[in-house]
Design an enzyme around this catalytic site. Structure first.
Site, PDB file in Angstrom:
ATOM      1  N   TYR A  55      -6.766 -13.079  -1.909  1.00  0.00           N
ATOM      2  CA  TYR A  55      -6.006 -12.566  -0.951  1.00  0.00           C
ATOM      3  C   TYR A  55      -6.293 -13.227   0.371  1.00  0.00           C
ATOM      4  CZ  TYR A  55      -3.577  -8.992   1.902  1.00  0.00           C
ATOM      5  OH  TYR A  55      -2.846  -8.399   2.783  1.00  0.00           O
ATOM      6  N   TYR A  73      -7.080 -11.201   6.943  1.00  0.00           N
ATOM      7  CA  TYR A  73      -8.469 -10.929   6.587  1.00  0.00           C
ATOM      8  C   TYR A  73      -9.442 -12.084   6.516  1.00  0.00           C
ATOM      9  CZ  TYR A  73      -5.639  -6.526   5.711  1.00  0.00           C
ATOM     10  OH  TYR A  73      -4.896  -5.344   5.826  1.00  0.00           O
ATOM     11  N   CYS A  97      13.878   0.530   7.738  1.00  0.00           N
ATOM     12  CA  CYS A  97      13.107   1.703   8.868  1.00  0.00           C
ATOM     13  C   CYS A  97      11.754   1.446   9.024  1.00  0.00           C
ATOM     14  CB  CYS A  97      13.600   2.840   8.784  1.00  0.00           C
ATOM     15  SG  CYS A  97      13.256   3.548   7.083  1.00  0.00           S
ATOM     16  N   CYS A 100       0.710  -1.132  -0.142  1.00  0.00           N
ATOM     17  CA  CYS A 100       0.191   0.144   0.274  1.00  0.00           C
ATOM     18  C   CYS A 100       0.752   1.229  -0.049  1.00  0.00           C
ATOM     19  CB  CYS A 100      -0.848   0.019   1.262  1.00  0.00           C
ATOM     20  SG  CYS A 100      -0.257  -0.568   2.679  1.00  0.00           S
TER      21      CYS A 100
HETATM   22  C1  FMN Z   1       4.363   0.070   2.860  1.00  0.00           C
HETATM   23  C2  FMN Z   1       4.027  -1.398   3.005  1.00  0.00           C
HETATM   24  C3  FMN Z   1       2.838  -1.722   2.757  1.00  0.00           C
HETATM   25  C4  FMN Z   1       2.078  -2.953   2.650  1.00  0.00           C
HETATM   26  N1  FMN Z   1       0.865  -3.280   2.062  1.00  0.00           N
HETATM   27  C5  FMN Z   1       0.480  -4.390   1.657  1.00  0.00           C
HETATM   28  C6  FMN Z   1      -0.711  -4.634   1.148  1.00  0.00           C
HETATM   29  O1  FMN Z   1      -1.500  -3.820   0.562  1.00  0.00           O
HETATM   30  N2  FMN Z   1      -0.791  -6.106   0.882  1.00  0.00           N
HETATM   31  C7  FMN Z   1      -0.008  -7.080   0.977  1.00  0.00           C
HETATM   32  O2  FMN Z   1      -0.589  -8.090   0.865  1.00  0.00           O
HETATM   33  N3  FMN Z   1       1.102  -6.844   1.857  1.00  0.00           N
HETATM   34  C8  FMN Z   1       1.409  -5.550   2.148  1.00  0.00           C
HETATM   35  N4  FMN Z   1       2.536  -5.409   2.502  1.00  0.00           N
HETATM   36  C9  FMN Z   1       3.458  -6.490   2.812  1.00  0.00           C
HETATM   37  C10 FMN Z   1       4.475  -6.664   1.753  1.00  0.00           C
HETATM   38  O3  FMN Z   1       3.737  -7.214   0.705  1.00  0.00           O
HETATM   39  C11 FMN Z   1       5.273  -7.737   1.935  1.00  0.00           C
HETATM   40  O4  FMN Z   1       4.968  -8.876   2.070  1.00  0.00           O
HETATM   41  C12 FMN Z   1       6.366  -7.265   3.202  1.00  0.00           C
HETATM   42  O5  FMN Z   1       6.670  -5.783   3.184  1.00  0.00           O
HETATM   43  C13 FMN Z   1       7.687  -8.109   3.124  1.00  0.00           C
HETATM   44  O6  FMN Z   1       8.273  -7.831   1.857  1.00  0.00           O
HETATM   45  P1  FMN Z   1       9.481  -6.902   1.607  1.00  0.00           P
HETATM   46  O7  FMN Z   1      10.427  -7.279   2.736  1.00  0.00           O
HETATM   47  O8  FMN Z   1      10.073  -7.123   0.285  1.00  0.00           O
HETATM   48  O9  FMN Z   1       9.260  -5.490   2.216  1.00  0.00           O
HETATM   49  C14 FMN Z   1       2.942  -4.073   2.734  1.00  0.00           C
HETATM   50  C15 FMN Z   1       4.290  -3.642   2.791  1.00  0.00           C
HETATM   51  C16 FMN Z   1       4.830  -2.480   3.202  1.00  0.00           C
HETATM   52  C17 FMN Z   1       6.277  -2.105   3.497  1.00  0.00           C
HETATM   53  S1  SF4 Z   2      14.390   2.409   3.670  1.00  0.00           S
HETATM   54 FE1  SF4 Z   2      12.892   2.631   5.016  1.00  0.00          FE
HETATM   55  S2  SF4 Z   2      11.068   3.680   4.233  1.00  0.00           S
HETATM   56 FE2  SF4 Z   2      12.336   3.130   2.508  1.00  0.00          FE
HETATM   57  S3  SF4 Z   2      11.818   1.166   1.696  1.00  0.00           S
HETATM   58 FE3  SF4 Z   2      13.044   0.589   3.280  1.00  0.00          FE
HETATM   59  S4  SF4 Z   2      11.982   0.363   5.027  1.00  0.00           S
HETATM   60 FE4  SF4 Z   2      10.481   1.574   3.454  1.00  0.00          FE
END
Ligand code: FMN
Ligand code: SF4
Length: 691
Positions: A170, A175, A346, A31
């Site tokens: 999903y 959810y 962060c 998101c």
């Molecule tokens: C800012 C943000 C918003 C997220 N919103 C959703 C979302 O809307 N739906 C979802 O399934 N996961 C959401 N996630 C989880 C991510 O899809 C993902 O599973 C999680 O961030 C781990 O992946 P990463 O390490 O690459 O960030 C969100 C993660 C972040 C950081």
């Molecule tokens: S640096 Fe921080 S704000 Fe930017 S994507 Fe990574 S966790 Fe999110």
């Protein structure tokens, strides 16, 4: 540079049902705080990721019907034709750059109280609202389930019409569908409850419905947790997930695998490192012939290639790494791995969703500003003059200003008082759990080192006379801030101890000056610093009590998701926590506190008080240059600005943003009365768009 052959595997196309991803780089749903509200900002942001080489770019959670409404958080929606048009902005931008676009269809159940639409929330059973709103959900009956299936199908059809290539079912993250699957939450006695076959029925029906509705052109993905419930990190509790998966393993075109513990899945780097999901999903690839994607804050192409080669995943899912560097895939492809702007974990990006604001990022100041300010993460206008720019202070604001000015082609001099660059991030990165924050410095220092037009002067503490005689056409002061020894009490700053009594601040602790016995850390800041300082003292063997005037410890860290872990983490280290107490006084031996609700006073024996309150800008150099003795603006032969904490202390993301903004706007006229366009509904000159 040609791409390193070790990474060739990451650029193999992956067939996903009727569509093919051009490579293995997959932006999982995340998101943005933009969703239905800010479609132009959203489209441009997602388009930049496609341009940066991601093979698949997904939406955020996307509501299928007003009965799933998450306001104040801004989800995406696929409720009607207006949504189709809005999403088409995004899919067009994504397709322009050769990527696939995915939509994550979402029904919140008891996670969404429907505060905006005021429709009664529905879930698998009667349940309280899962995020604390005093609104319950009612149990869905068979007609509700039929309605849900129709809404989901219609949303899938709209997704296809909007140009999406992948449509999600999903079934995780707490959810509605996760509740149907879960043997604890699903207490139904009809054909949707009880046995595994019954509990998976709705998900299986939705997969089949979606395939039947859009499967000719769109792939159907399922987001699903590989474990049953959150437990100790790295030790999955599998429950019956494998048996459950076996009932559906070949049904969708893609499995997007995550885990039960969101605080680990989206773990902040204070607590979780890259690739933390490995022990959870070892079984998944062997249980299906369909492609699998998973996440792990992957920023290292070595780790990515290893995961694919080890058969853990087919696609490299990324939310945060794609936010911090939308061009990560292109950089790997072009053999520029060292240019990757690595996510620091962060989770400030998550605060956008949490606070219903457009997404922002500490590492990538252009994130969220692609449409509004026209910023691109890799392109920046050439310099508007041949003037030299002097940047004073090499913290996050100064470094980013120097880097971005250098990228514009300016001649830049970056003067830093100490030997090392990085300012606050160097100091903070040495605190417990904070080491990845150094990436803020490392990436910028690395980029600057390649720029012959940027000169760095270390151990150069400049005076106003030095600056005046330097001869630069523009001067930016980025001298940061220091933690204060007094405290803001609601109206003004005031002392918390008699003169002569030592009150320590985070700066003292970072300088190695620790209390000589039991310590009270008073956290009026509310973000990470209070907890981190308490942890530092505890690691030094001190007895520590962390006191906060708020009703919970580190309240702002709730917005970054760190809040899920902070209290338990601190308690596990033996740090005592006292909430809802404000600091009255410290006499050198006792800290007097008062309950914020009753006013009742308490005294804690303490050899030292560490005050994590507010910060004061270090702006004396700025003031000496800016103001004549009578307080008027001094005439200067250069433009003068102050940026970052030196102007107004804030989070690191605000500092990198300020540095970037300064660099972008130098020599570019800005209308300060209306400095940026707004992405909002326009009813047209005569209100014709009002209906
Ligand atoms: C800012 C943000 C918003 C997220 N919103 C959703 C979302 O809307 N739906 C979802 O399934 N996961 C959401 N996630 C989880 C991510 O899809 C993902 O599973 C999680 O961030 C781990 O992946 P990463 O390490 O690459 O960030 C969100 C993660 C972040 C950081
Ligand atoms: S640096 Fe921080 S704000 Fe930017 S994507 Fe990574 S966790 Fe999110």
């Amino acid at each position: 540079m040609p791409r390193d052959p070790r990474f060739d595997i990451l650029f193999q196309p992956v067939r996903i049902g009727p569509v093919t991803a051009r490579n293995r780089f997959y932006q999982v749903p995340h998101c943005t705080g933009m969703g239905w509200m800010r479609p132009r900002m959203l489209a441009e942001m997602r388009g930049v990721k496609a341009e940066g080489g991601w093979g698949v770019v997904n939406t955020e959670y996307c509501s299928i019907h007003p009965a799933s409404d998450d306001q104040l958080h801004v989800s995406a929606t696929l409720w009607d034709d207006t949504d189709i048009r809005n999403h088409r902005l995004m899919t067009d931008r994504v397709h322009e750059h050769g990527a696939l676009a995915g939509a994550e269809l979402w029904f919140g159940g008891s996670r969404s109280a429907n505060l905006g639409t005021r429709l009664v929330s529905m879930d698998v059973a009667d349940r309280p609202n899962a995020v604390g709103h005093p609104f319950q959900s009612r149990a869905m009956d068979r007609e509700d389930i039929r309605n849900l299936r129709r809404w989901h199908r219609n949303a899938a059809l709209r997704a296809r019409e909007a140009g999406f290539d992948i449509v999600y079912v999903y079934a995780t993250h707490g959810y509605l569908l996760a509740h149907f699957l879960d043997p604890e939450t699903n207490t139904r006695t009809d054909e949707y409850g009880g046995s595994l076959t019954n509990r998976t029925r709705l998900v299986r029906e939705l997969i089949a419905d979606t395939k039947e509705a859009v499967g000719d052109r769109c792939a159907v993905a399922v987001r699903f947790a590989a474990d049953a419930e959150a437990g100790e990190d790295g030790r999955p509790i599998p429950g019956e997930r494998q048996e459950m998966f076996a009932l559906m393993a070949e049904m969708p075109d893609l499995w997007d695998i995550n885990i039960a513990d969101y605080s680990l899945e989206m773990g902040a780097s204070r607590f979780v490192r890259e690739g933390a999901l490995e022990p959870y999903l070892r079984w998944v690839k062997g249980a299906t012939t369909k492609p699998v994607v998973t996440v792990g804050r992957f920023t290292s192409p070595d780790t990515m290639a290893r995961w694919v080669k080890a058969g853990l995943t087919d696609l490299i899912g990324a939310a945060r790494p794609s936010i911090a560097d939308p061009f990560l895939p292109r950089k790997v492809e072009e053999g520029r791995v060292e240019d990757i702007r690595e996510c620091i974990g962060c989770n400030v990006c998550y605060s956008g969703d949490s606070l219903a604001l457009p997404i922002r990022c500490t590492q990538n100041p252009t994130m969220g500003e692609e449409w509004r300010r026209g910023w691109h993460p890799e392109r920046i206008a050439p310099c508007g003059s041949d003037a030299q720019v002097l940047v004073v202070g090499a913290g996050p604001a100064g470094l980013e200003a120097a880097r971005a000015l250098g990228a514009r082609g300016y001649r830049v001099a970056l003067a830093e008082a100490t030997r090392v660059l990085g300012g606050r991030v160097v100091r903070e990165a040495a605190l417990p759990g904070m080491r990845e924050y150094i990436r803020v410095r490392d990436w910028r220092e690395g980029q600057i080192a390649k720029m012959p037009n940027v000169e760095v002067y270390r151990e150069s503490r400049l005076t106003a006379d030095d600056v005046r005689s330097f001869g630069a056409g523009h001067v930016a002061i980025a001298t940061g801030a220091r933690w204060r020894r007094d405290l803001f009490t609601g109206k003004r700053f005031g002392p918390v101890a008699a003169p002569g009594t030592t009150v320590l601040t985070p700066d003292d602790i970072m300088d190695g000056r620790l209390p000589q016995g039991p310590a009270v850390v008073y956290d009026a800041d509310g973000y990470y610093m209070g907890g981190v300082i308490a942890e530092r003292l505890r690691q030094a063997g001190l007895e520590v009590t962390l006191v906060t005037p708020d009703d919970r410890v580190s309240p702002w860290a709730v917005h970054t998701g760190e809040g899920w872990r902070v209290p338990g983490h601190l308690m596990a280290q033996g740090i005592a926590i006292l909430t809802a107490h404000e600091l009255r006084w410290f006499d050198g031996a006792e800290v007097t506190l008062a309950c914020v609700h009753s006013g009742r006073e308490t005294a804690l024996a303490a050899a030292g008080l560490v005050l994590v309150g507010q910060r004061a800008p270090v702006d004396d150099l700025y003031a000496a240059l800016r103001y004549a003795p009578d307080g008027s603006h001094a005439p200067l032969p250069f433009t003068l600005a102050r940026i970052g904490d030196c102007e107004a202390p804030a989070i690191i993301a605000a500092a990198t943003y300020a540095g970037h903004l300064y660099a972008r706007q130098l020599d570019a006229p800005v209308d300060i009365d209306l400095p940026m366009p707004h992405d909002r509904t326009d009813v047209g000159p005569r209100g014709e768009g009002a209906k």
